[in-house]
Write a protein that holds these residues in place. Structure first.
Motif: not given
Length: 116
Positions: A1-30
């Motif tokens: 089960m996800l926790t808020i620490e998981d989500i905020t920690g991931f946001f802090v680490e990845n909200a600066s153009y570091k991650s190599g993952q991309t969403p499967q959906e079209d991000t322009q319509n998200i």
């Protein structure tokens, strides 16, 4: 089960153009959730904030997601997936210090609050 620490920690680490993952959906319509906080109550993590870019809701409407199923990042963006929806996390509210202990009559949900 996800926790808020998981989500905020991931946001802090990845909200600066570091991650190599991309969403499967079209991000322009998200839809984007801005001024968000994450809240955990009874072991369930949800996001509260202002919604932008959703075709069925007015700009800036306050909303709470259903249970966050997963999160991932791509090109400096962070996404959360619920059972039926995908959202991009915009700027969070700035974190406020909340008391670690509360008296017996208080029942606070565990939460992180951010202010920009």
């Amino acid at each position: 089960m996800l926790t808020i620490e998981d989500i905020t920690g991931f946001f802090v680490e990845n909200a600066s153009y570091k991650s190599g993952q991309t969403p499967q959906e079209d991000t322009q319509n998200i839809p984007i959730i801005e001024s968000w906080i994450d809240v955990e109550k009874d072991g369930i993590a949800v996001i509260r904030g202002k919604l932008y870019g959703h075709p069925q809701h007015p700009l800036g409407v306050s909303m709470t997601t259903s249970t966050i199923q997963r999160y991932f990042g791509g090109a400096g963006h962070v996404y959360v997936k619920t059972r039926n929806s995908l959202y991009e996390l915009g700027q969070p509210l700035k974190e406020l210090e909340l008391p670690d202990e509360t008296s017996d009559f208080q029942a606070l949900a565990k939460k992180t609050i951010w202010h920009c």
